[in-house]
Design a protein around this motif. Structure first.
Motif, PDB file in Angstrom:
ATOM      1  N   ALA A 138      51.413  33.855  26.477  1.00 32.50           N
ATOM      2  CA  ALA A 138      49.966  34.021  26.504  1.00 32.50           C
ATOM      3  C   ALA A 138      49.538  35.402  26.991  1.00 32.50           C
ATOM      4  CB  ALA A 138      49.335  32.951  27.383  1.00 32.50           C
ATOM      5  N   ALA A 139      48.574  35.994  26.275  1.00 30.36           N
ATOM      6  CA  ALA A 139      47.943  37.228  26.750  1.00 30.36           C
ATOM      7  C   ALA A 139      46.743  36.909  27.633  1.00 30.36           C
ATOM      8  CB  ALA A 139      47.500  38.082  25.573  1.00 30.36           C
ATOM      9  N   THR A 140      46.089  35.779  27.361  1.00 27.55           N
ATOM     10  CA  THR A 140      44.892  35.398  28.106  1.00 27.55           C
ATOM     11  C   THR A 140      44.965  33.924  28.484  1.00 27.55           C
ATOM     12  OG1 THR A 140      43.531  37.028  26.949  1.00 27.55           O
ATOM     13  CG2 THR A 140      42.374  35.218  28.019  1.00 27.55           C
ATOM     14  N   VAL A 141      44.532  33.619  29.689  1.00 23.77           N
ATOM     15  CA  VAL A 141      44.367  32.230  30.126  1.00 23.77           C
ATOM     16  C   VAL A 141      42.914  32.031  30.532  1.00 23.77           C
ATOM     17  CG1 VAL A 141      44.978  30.484  31.852  1.00 23.77           C
ATOM     18  CG2 VAL A 141      46.752  31.961  30.898  1.00 23.77           C
ATOM     19  N   VAL A 142      42.285  31.016  29.967  1.00 21.63           N
ATOM     20  CA  VAL A 142      40.925  30.634  30.342  1.00 21.63           C
ATOM     21  C   VAL A 142      41.009  29.232  30.932  1.00 21.63           C
ATOM     22  CG1 VAL A 142      38.576  30.193  29.563  1.00 21.63           C
ATOM     23  CG2 VAL A 142      39.906  32.054  28.530  1.00 21.63           C
ATOM     24  N   LYS A 149      53.182  36.676  32.114  1.00 18.96           N
ATOM     25  CA  LYS A 149      52.787  38.066  31.866  1.00 18.96           C
ATOM     26  C   LYS A 149      51.381  38.188  31.289  1.00 18.96           C
ATOM     27  CE  LYS A 149      55.576  37.708  27.653  1.00 18.96           C
ATOM     28  NZ  LYS A 149      56.858  38.106  27.063  1.00 18.96           N
ATOM     29  N   VAL A 150      50.500  37.276  31.640  1.00 21.92           N
ATOM     30  CA  VAL A 150      49.138  37.299  31.107  1.00 21.92           C
ATOM     31  C   VAL A 150      48.439  38.594  31.515  1.00 21.92           C
ATOM     32  CG1 VAL A 150      48.864  34.796  31.007  1.00 21.92           C
ATOM     33  CG2 VAL A 150      48.246  36.006  33.090  1.00 21.92           C
ATOM     34  N   LYS A 151      47.608  39.082  30.637  1.00 16.89           N
ATOM     35  CA  LYS A 151      46.863  40.324  30.876  1.00 16.89           C
ATOM     36  C   LYS A 151      45.411  40.072  31.272  1.00 16.89           C
ATOM     37  CE  LYS A 151      50.478  42.636  29.490  1.00 16.89           C
ATOM     38  NZ  LYS A 151      51.360  43.303  30.482  1.00 16.89           N
ATOM     39  N   PHE A 152      44.872  38.883  30.885  1.00 15.43           N
ATOM     40  CA  PHE A 152      43.457  38.622  31.115  1.00 15.43           C
ATOM     41  C   PHE A 152      43.265  37.174  31.570  1.00 15.43           C
ATOM     42  CE2 PHE A 152      44.032  41.466  27.456  1.00 15.43           C
ATOM     43  CZ  PHE A 152      43.548  42.641  28.006  1.00 15.43           C
ATOM     44  N   LEU A 153      42.292  36.981  32.459  1.00 13.01           N
ATOM     45  CA  LEU A 153      41.988  35.650  32.981  1.00 13.01           C
ATOM     46  C   LEU A 153      40.480  35.441  32.993  1.00 13.01           C
ATOM     47  CD1 LEU A 153      44.321  35.516  36.113  1.00 13.01           C
ATOM     48  CD2 LEU A 153      44.586  34.138  34.053  1.00 13.01           C
ATOM     49  N   SER A 154      40.059  34.189  32.773  1.00 11.95           N
ATOM     50  CA  SER A 154      38.655  33.852  32.924  1.00 11.95           C
ATOM     51  C   SER A 154      38.527  32.368  33.259  1.00 11.95           C
ATOM     52  CB  SER A 154      37.862  34.183  31.656  1.00 11.95           C
ATOM     53  OG  SER A 154      36.472  34.095  31.917  1.00 11.95           O
ATOM     54  N   LYS A 163      48.503  39.503  38.390  1.00 12.69           N
ATOM     55  CA  LYS A 163      47.866  40.823  38.304  1.00 12.69           C
ATOM     56  C   LYS A 163      47.286  41.007  36.907  1.00 12.69           C
ATOM     57  CE  LYS A 163      49.516  41.271  42.408  1.00 12.69           C
ATOM     58  NZ  LYS A 163      48.633  40.914  43.546  1.00 12.69           N
ATOM     59  N   ALA A 164      46.149  40.386  36.678  1.00 12.06           N
ATOM     60  CA  ALA A 164      45.516  40.424  35.360  1.00 12.06           C
ATOM     61  C   ALA A 164      44.053  40.813  35.517  1.00 12.06           C
ATOM     62  CB  ALA A 164      45.637  39.066  34.677  1.00 12.06           C
ATOM     63  N   GLU A 165      43.481  41.315  34.439  1.00  5.83           N
ATOM     64  CA  GLU A 165      42.069  41.668  34.439  1.00  5.83           C
ATOM     65  C   GLU A 165      41.232  40.393  34.363  1.00  5.83           C
ATOM     66  OE1 GLU A 165      38.786  44.109  31.717  1.00  5.83           O
ATOM     67  OE2 GLU A 165      40.945  44.355  31.340  1.00  5.83           O
ATOM     68  N   ILE A 166      40.231  40.285  35.243  1.00  6.05           N
ATOM     69  CA  ILE A 166      39.364  39.116  35.254  1.00  6.05           C
ATOM     70  C   ILE A 166      38.173  39.370  34.337  1.00  6.05           C
ATOM     71  CG2 ILE A 166      38.035  37.526  36.686  1.00  6.05           C
ATOM     72  CD1 ILE A 166      41.046  37.596  37.288  1.00  6.05           C
TER      73      ILE A 166
END
Length: 337
Positions: free
Chosen positions: A240-244, A271-276, A299-302
């Motif tokens: 996953a690149a993003t987890v919501v 290794k996710v890069k983005f979270l929301s 360590k991902a961008e929120i």
């Protein structure tokens, strides 16, 4: 499984060595009983495993010979070459390479929780799913160290990998390449949405976000936390690149199932890069702040959360469309496939 092991040793009159590649009890728990049967045998382990074997199994120190990284043991016409491979998945683990037969005994490395009647891998599709689940649940937190260990073993001309769990690989490049992809720093164009919904509001938001992402060509996998197989969720987190995370508010904070998912994410360190976060609340919420406190290892961008008061309205769906567009643009910027 001590009785099973001892049954396999029937007819063996003498043992010189017991090789302990890993001190955890599913690997080494039967050693005390083996030493009762073969009191002259010595246990060979890594230096760090020596103390752990005495703590976990109360083995006498004088029965254990610790070998150094790279050390070899001559066994008549056979040679064992030991390589330290720490953190796959304990600090003391090592591999043993049988030089004459070109067999790498990899311990937990490349393993799978799979018991089949075939000695070697025959159904690669079945094995790859089991091995990926095993990696996701056990190995993923140590991804960076695994990258180094993959480089280390690449110097050996092995033709067979014999892990401690699952069938043997007589086409080892199959699993080595898979591990390189899983442990790499590059995610895929994939959004994983673990969620829980109490009165349907969060579920509506999840369905809308899924559709919006799919329309943009982003792969999405959603997991209803009360019903999902957590291992399947872990498998998806590998890529996953993003987890919501989707959650309603319960007593100002996230639903307990969502808190569990956040804790799992924090432990596995994908290794996710983005979270929301998306979800709903009745009168007040601190769900986002509390979730943020549960994922300090990531360590991902929120990305901006979307929280609806009660049932989602048109403005909330518009905010979800904006979130989908943001995710799409972020993935495009990283050239994810």
């Amino acid at each position: 499984m001590t009785e099973t092991l001892l049954n396999q040793l029937e007819g063996v009159d003498k043992l010189d060595y017991v090789i302990s590649l890993h001190a955890e009890q599913d690997h080494s728990g039967a050693i005390p009983e083996v030493l009762k049967k073969y009191p002259e045998a010595k246990v060979i382990s890594s230096s760090q495993a020596k103390e752990m074997l005495t703590d976990l199994l109360h083995l006498p120190l004088e029965k254990i010979i610790s070998v150094k990284d790279g050390e070899k043991l001559q066994l008549g016409e056979k040679t064992l070459h030991f390589l330290y491979t720490p953190w796959v998945h304990w600090p003391e683990t090592m591999c043993a390479y049988l030089e004459e037969e070109k067999i790498l005994f990899s311990c937990d490395f490349f393993g799978s929780h799979l018991a089949i009647s075939d000695l070697y891998v025959t159904d690669e599709g079945r094995v790859i799913e089991a091995a990926k689940r095993y990696y996701a649940e056990i190995m993923m937190p140590f991804r960076k160290v695994i990258q180094k260990n993959l480089e280390k073993i690449s110097a050996l001309p092995f033709q067979i990998i014999a892990p401690s769990h699952g069938p043997l690989y007589d086409r080892p490049e199959f699993i080595v390449q898979a591990y390189k992809e899983w442990a790499s720093d590059d995610p895929k164009n994939l959004v994983v949405i673990p969620y829980v919904s109490m009165h349907g509001s969060t579920a509506k938001m999840v369905r809308h976000l899924v559709s919006a992402l799919m329309e943009k060509g982003v792969e999405v996998r959603q997991f209803s936390l009360p019903e999902t197989d957590i291992g399947k969720l872990a498998i998806s987190l590998v890529d996953a690149a993003t987890v919501v995370l989707g959650t309603p508010t319960v007593h100002v904070g996230p639903h307990p199932a969502a808190s569990f998912a956040a804790t799992l994410l924090n432990i596995l360190r994908p290794k996710v890069k983005f979270l929301s976060v998306i979800g709903s609340y009745g009168w007040s919420t601190k769900a986002v702040e509390q979730i943020a406190n549960l994922i300090t290892n990531i360590k991902a961008e929120i990305l901006p959360p979307v929280l609806a008061k009660g049932q989602p309205r048109e403005a909330d769906f518009k905010a979800l469309d904006n979130l989908a567009e943001t995710i799409f643009q972020k993935h495009q910027a990283l050239h994810l496939k």
